[in-house]
Design a protein around this motif. Sequence first.
Motif, PDB file in Angstrom:
ATOM      1  N   VAL A 177      33.165  55.412  52.261  1.00 24.23           N
ATOM      2  CA  VAL A 177      32.674  55.818  50.945  1.00 24.23           C
ATOM      3  C   VAL A 177      33.799  55.790  49.930  1.00 24.23           C
ATOM      4  O   VAL A 177      33.626  55.361  48.782  1.00 24.23           O
ATOM      5  N   ARG A 178      34.986  56.241  50.332  1.00 26.83           N
ATOM      6  CA  ARG A 178      36.134  56.223  49.424  1.00 26.83           C
ATOM      7  C   ARG A 178      36.509  54.788  49.050  1.00 26.83           C
ATOM      8  O   ARG A 178      36.808  54.499  47.884  1.00 26.83           O
ATOM      9  N   ASP A 179      36.486  53.868  50.021  1.00 28.18           N
ATOM     10  CA  ASP A 179      36.784  52.468  49.718  1.00 28.18           C
ATOM     11  C   ASP A 179      35.803  51.918  48.684  1.00 28.18           C
ATOM     12  O   ASP A 179      36.189  51.206  47.745  1.00 28.18           O
ATOM     13  N   LYS A 180      34.527  52.242  48.844  1.00 28.37           N
ATOM     14  CA  LYS A 180      33.511  51.776  47.900  1.00 28.37           C
ATOM     15  C   LYS A 180      33.735  52.371  46.515  1.00 28.37           C
ATOM     16  O   LYS A 180      33.526  51.700  45.490  1.00 28.37           O
ATOM     17  N   GLU A 181      34.175  53.636  46.478  1.00 30.93           N
ATOM     18  CA  GLU A 181      34.475  54.263  45.201  1.00 30.93           C
ATOM     19  C   GLU A 181      35.625  53.540  44.503  1.00 30.93           C
ATOM     20  O   GLU A 181      35.566  53.266  43.297  1.00 30.93           O
ATOM     21  N   ILE A 182      36.668  53.212  45.266  1.00 29.05           N
ATOM     22  CA  ILE A 182      37.807  52.495  44.703  1.00 29.05           C
ATOM     23  C   ILE A 182      37.363  51.137  44.164  1.00 29.05           C
ATOM     24  O   ILE A 182      37.710  50.749  43.040  1.00 29.05           O
ATOM     25  N   CYS A 183      36.575  50.410  44.950  1.00 30.13           N
ATOM     26  CA  CYS A 183      36.102  49.089  44.521  1.00 30.13           C
ATOM     27  C   CYS A 183      35.240  49.184  43.261  1.00 30.13           C
ATOM     28  O   CYS A 183      35.364  48.355  42.352  1.00 30.13           O
ATOM     29  N   ALA A 184      34.376  50.181  43.202  1.00 31.74           N
ATOM     30  CA  ALA A 184      33.501  50.343  42.044  1.00 31.74           C
ATOM     31  C   ALA A 184      34.311  50.635  40.784  1.00 31.74           C
ATOM     32  O   ALA A 184      33.977  50.161  39.683  1.00 31.74           O
ATOM     33  N   ARG A 185      35.374  51.426  40.926  1.00 33.67           N
ATOM     34  CA  ARG A 185      36.221  51.732  39.771  1.00 33.67           C
ATOM     35  C   ARG A 185      36.978  50.496  39.291  1.00 33.67           C
ATOM     36  O   ARG A 185      37.191  50.305  38.089  1.00 33.67           O
ATOM     37  N   LEU A 186      37.419  49.670  40.232  1.00 33.95           N
ATOM     38  CA  LEU A 186      38.213  48.494  39.877  1.00 33.95           C
ATOM     39  C   LEU A 186      37.363  47.318  39.417  1.00 33.95           C
ATOM     40  O   LEU A 186      37.851  46.451  38.678  1.00 33.95           O
ATOM     41  N   ALA A 187      36.097  47.270  39.832  1.00 32.46           N
ATOM     42  CA  ALA A 187      35.262  46.087  39.602  1.00 32.46           C
ATOM     43  C   ALA A 187      35.220  45.645  38.138  1.00 32.46           C
ATOM     44  O   ALA A 187      35.406  44.457  37.848  1.00 32.46           O
ATOM     45  N   PRO A 188      34.975  46.541  37.161  1.00 29.60           N
ATOM     46  CA  PRO A 188      34.943  46.079  35.764  1.00 29.60           C
ATOM     47  C   PRO A 188      36.279  45.506  35.313  1.00 29.60           C
ATOM     48  O   PRO A 188      36.319  44.540  34.552  1.00 29.60           O
ATOM     49  N   HIS A 189      37.366  46.082  35.788  1.00 24.96           N
ATOM     50  CA  HIS A 189      38.705  45.612  35.437  1.00 24.96           C
ATOM     51  C   HIS A 189      38.936  44.217  36.004  1.00 24.96           C
ATOM     52  O   HIS A 189      39.425  43.318  35.307  1.00 24.96           O
ATOM     53  N   LEU A 190      38.588  44.020  37.265  1.00 27.93           N
ATOM     54  CA  LEU A 190      38.763  42.710  37.892  1.00 27.93           C
ATOM     55  C   LEU A 190      37.894  41.660  37.212  1.00 27.93           C
ATOM     56  O   LEU A 190      38.329  40.526  36.976  1.00 27.93           O
ATOM     57  N   ASP A 191      36.667  42.030  36.888  1.00 27.18           N
ATOM     58  CA  ASP A 191      35.760  41.087  36.235  1.00 27.18           C
ATOM     59  C   ASP A 191      36.279  40.703  34.852  1.00 27.18           C
ATOM     60  O   ASP A 191      36.207  39.524  34.458  1.00 27.18           O
ATOM     61  N   ARG A 192      36.810  41.670  34.132  1.00 29.69           N
ATOM     62  CA  ARG A 192      37.307  41.410  32.779  1.00 29.69           C
ATOM     63  C   ARG A 192      38.394  40.341  32.789  1.00 29.69           C
ATOM     64  O   ARG A 192      38.497  39.530  31.875  1.00 29.69           O
ATOM     65  N   TYR A 193      39.188  40.316  33.844  1.00 31.06           N
ATOM     66  CA  TYR A 193      40.314  39.390  33.902  1.00 31.06           C
ATOM     67  C   TYR A 193      40.079  38.209  34.845  1.00 31.06           C
ATOM     68  O   TYR A 193      41.013  37.489  35.174  1.00 31.06           O
ATOM     69  N   GLY A 194      38.847  38.007  35.263  1.00 28.65           N
ATOM     70  CA  GLY A 194      38.521  36.830  36.049  1.00 28.65           C
ATOM     71  C   GLY A 194      39.098  36.833  37.446  1.00 28.65           C
ATOM     72  O   GLY A 194      39.396  35.767  38.007  1.00 28.65           O
ATOM     73  N   ILE A 195      39.230  38.011  38.033  1.00 27.82           N
ATOM     74  CA  ILE A 195      39.750  38.119  39.399  1.00 27.82           C
ATOM     75  C   ILE A 195      38.564  38.083  40.362  1.00 27.82           C
ATOM     76  O   ILE A 195      37.906  39.096  40.612  1.00 27.82           O
ATOM     77  N   ARG A 196      38.274  36.901  40.889  1.00 29.66           N
ATOM     78  CA  ARG A 196      37.144  36.742  41.807  1.00 29.66           C
ATOM     79  C   ARG A 196      37.471  37.244  43.208  1.00 29.66           C
ATOM     80  O   ARG A 196      36.598  37.720  43.919  1.00 29.66           O
ATOM     81  N   LEU A 197      38.714  37.077  43.605  1.00 29.88           N
ATOM     82  CA  LEU A 197      39.148  37.483  44.942  1.00 29.88           C
ATOM     83  C   LEU A 197      40.322  38.436  44.816  1.00 29.88           C
ATOM     84  O   LEU A 197      41.315  38.131  44.135  1.00 29.88           O
ATOM     85  N   ALA A 198      40.226  39.586  45.473  1.00 27.28           N
ATOM     86  CA  ALA A 198      41.324  40.551  45.504  1.00 27.28           C
ATOM     87  C   ALA A 198      41.444  41.121  46.908  1.00 27.28           C
ATOM     88  O   ALA A 198      40.462  41.179  47.659  1.00 27.28           O
ATOM     89  N   GLY A 199      42.649  41.516  47.235  1.00 27.55           N
ATOM     90  CA  GLY A 199      42.877  42.212  48.500  1.00 27.55           C
ATOM     91  C   GLY A 199      43.450  43.578  48.201  1.00 27.55           C
ATOM     92  O   GLY A 199      44.587  43.695  47.724  1.00 27.55           O
ATOM     93  N   LEU A 255      44.628  54.135  47.122  1.00 28.90           N
ATOM     94  CA  LEU A 255      44.877  52.743  46.759  1.00 28.90           C
ATOM     95  C   LEU A 255      46.382  52.553  46.609  1.00 28.90           C
ATOM     96  O   LEU A 255      47.054  53.326  45.942  1.00 28.90           O
ATOM     97  N   ILE A 256      46.906  51.484  47.229  1.00 26.62           N
ATOM     98  CA  ILE A 256      48.343  51.230  47.190  1.00 26.62           C
ATOM     99  C   ILE A 256      48.671  50.011  46.334  1.00 26.62           C
ATOM    100  O   ILE A 256      49.527  50.069  45.452  1.00 26.62           O
ATOM    101  N   GLU A 257      47.991  48.888  46.580  1.00 26.27           N
ATOM    102  CA  GLU A 257      48.251  47.654  45.837  1.00 26.27           C
ATOM    103  C   GLU A 257      46.938  46.929  45.604  1.00 26.27           C
ATOM    104  O   GLU A 257      45.959  47.114  46.343  1.00 26.27           O
ATOM    105  N   VAL A 258      46.942  46.057  44.601  1.00 26.63           N
ATOM    106  CA  VAL A 258      45.801  45.183  44.317  1.00 26.63           C
ATOM    107  C   VAL A 258      46.338  43.753  44.319  1.00 26.63           C
ATOM    108  O   VAL A 258      46.957  43.310  43.350  1.00 26.63           O
ATOM    109  N   ASN A 259      46.136  43.036  45.411  1.00 20.97           N
ATOM    110  CA  ASN A 259      46.662  41.683  45.553  1.00 20.97           C
ATOM    111  C   ASN A 259      45.739  40.693  44.862  1.00 20.97           C
ATOM    112  O   ASN A 259      44.548  40.617  45.183  1.00 20.97           O
ATOM    113  N   VAL A 260      46.293  39.928  43.907  1.00 23.11           N
ATOM    114  CA  VAL A 260      45.474  38.999  43.121  1.00 23.11           C
ATOM    115  C   VAL A 260      46.060  37.590  43.082  1.00 23.11           C
ATOM    116  O   VAL A 260      45.426  36.681  42.563  1.00 23.11           O
ATOM    117  N   THR A 261      47.274  37.397  43.576  1.00 21.77           N
ATOM    118  CA  THR A 261      47.889  36.075  43.501  1.00 21.77           C
ATOM    119  C   THR A 261      47.352  35.206  44.630  1.00 21.77           C
ATOM    120  O   THR A 261      46.287  34.618  44.513  1.00 21.77           O
TER     121      THR A 261
END
Length: 323
Positions: free
Chosen positions: A253-275, A283-289
Motif C-alpha cells: 500500500v505504501r509503494d502504491k501511495e508513493i507511485c500515486a504521488r509521483l505519477a503527475p510529476h513523472l507524466d508532466r516531464y514525459g517519464i514513461r519508465l522509472a525505477g 522513497l530513496i531514488e527515482v531512476n529515470v535515465t
Amino acid sequence: MKIVFVADPLESLDPSIDTTVGLMHAAQDRGAEVWITEARRLEVVNGRPRALARQVRLAPSKPVSGHRWSVPDAWFEAGAPKHLRLDDADAVFIRTEPPVDETYTNALLVLDLVDPRRTAMVNDPRGIRVCSEHVMPLSFPDLIPPTALTADPATIRGFLTEHGDAVVKPVDGFAGRGVLRLSRHDPNLASLLEISTDNGARAVLVQRYLREVGAGNKRVFVVGGEPVGAVHRYPAAGDFRIGNPTVEAPITVRDKEICARLAPHLDRYGIRLAGLDVIGPYLIEVNVTSVGALRKADALLGWTLCADLLDSVLATPNRRRKS
C-alpha cells in the motif's frame, strides 16, 4: 516500424543481463527494425536531428538460472553505419548509462528536436534533465527519510549528531559509485568529508542510514505512473550497497501511495519508465535515465517487463503513426 536505441557501444553491453538488449529483443519480436547508436553519434543537419546508426539483428536468447539469459557468443549481427533521421523512428529509447556528462547533455539537446507527437521518447530528454534522480525526491519530504543536500562539512556533522549513521551520495552519482556510510565516531570522518565534498566545494546528498535495508532495497518498476512489478535487492557480503535482484517483492500500500504521488510529476516531464528505489516505507531514488534490472527481473521471475513496456509505448494514442 523503426525503433532506435541511444545506448553505450553495442559491443560493451552484456546481453545476459542488459535491459537495453531485452528491449531490443522485444522490438525485434514485434517485427520492428532495431537500430542502435551512441550519444556522440547524434547531430542536427538543416534543423533535423539524425544519428549515425546501425541496424541490428539479435540471436535467440532464453532465461537460465538466476537473473541471466543464455546467449551465443555471436549474439548480434549489425549492418554498416548509416545516417538515420530520428523523427522517422516510431520510438527512441534513451539508454545511455550515466553519468549525465557533457556528451550526454549534448545528446539530450539534439533529442529535444524530435517531435514527441510523432516519435515516442523513453524517456523525454527534457524530463531526464529536470528530474535529478537523487534530488527529485526532495520535493516529497514526507516520502523520504531525513535528508540534507549540502556541501558544508559542518552541516553533515550536525546531521550525524542528530540522526546517527548516515549515507552520503554524490548528487550526480550512479550505480552506488562514491556512496559512503558515515558515523560521527569514525576516526576517518574528517577525511571522508573532505573527499566527498571536495573540501566544501561540491554538494552531496546525506540521508539517515536505514537499518531496514537488511530486509532488502526494493526496486519498483513504474510504467506510465503505475507500478508494474518489484524486486528485492540485498547488500553483498562486506558491502552495505545494493546488489542484483534476487526475489520478487510485493507492491505494498505504501509503494502504491508513493507511485500515486509521483505519477503527475513523472507524466508532466514525459517519464514513461522509472525505477523507484524504496527501503522500508521510504522513497530513496527515482531512476529515470537508463532504468535497469528489467531484463534481470524477466529472467528471474518469468516476467515480460521489457515486452510490456514496448507495447505500452507503441500503443500511445496521441502519437501520429508513421505512414
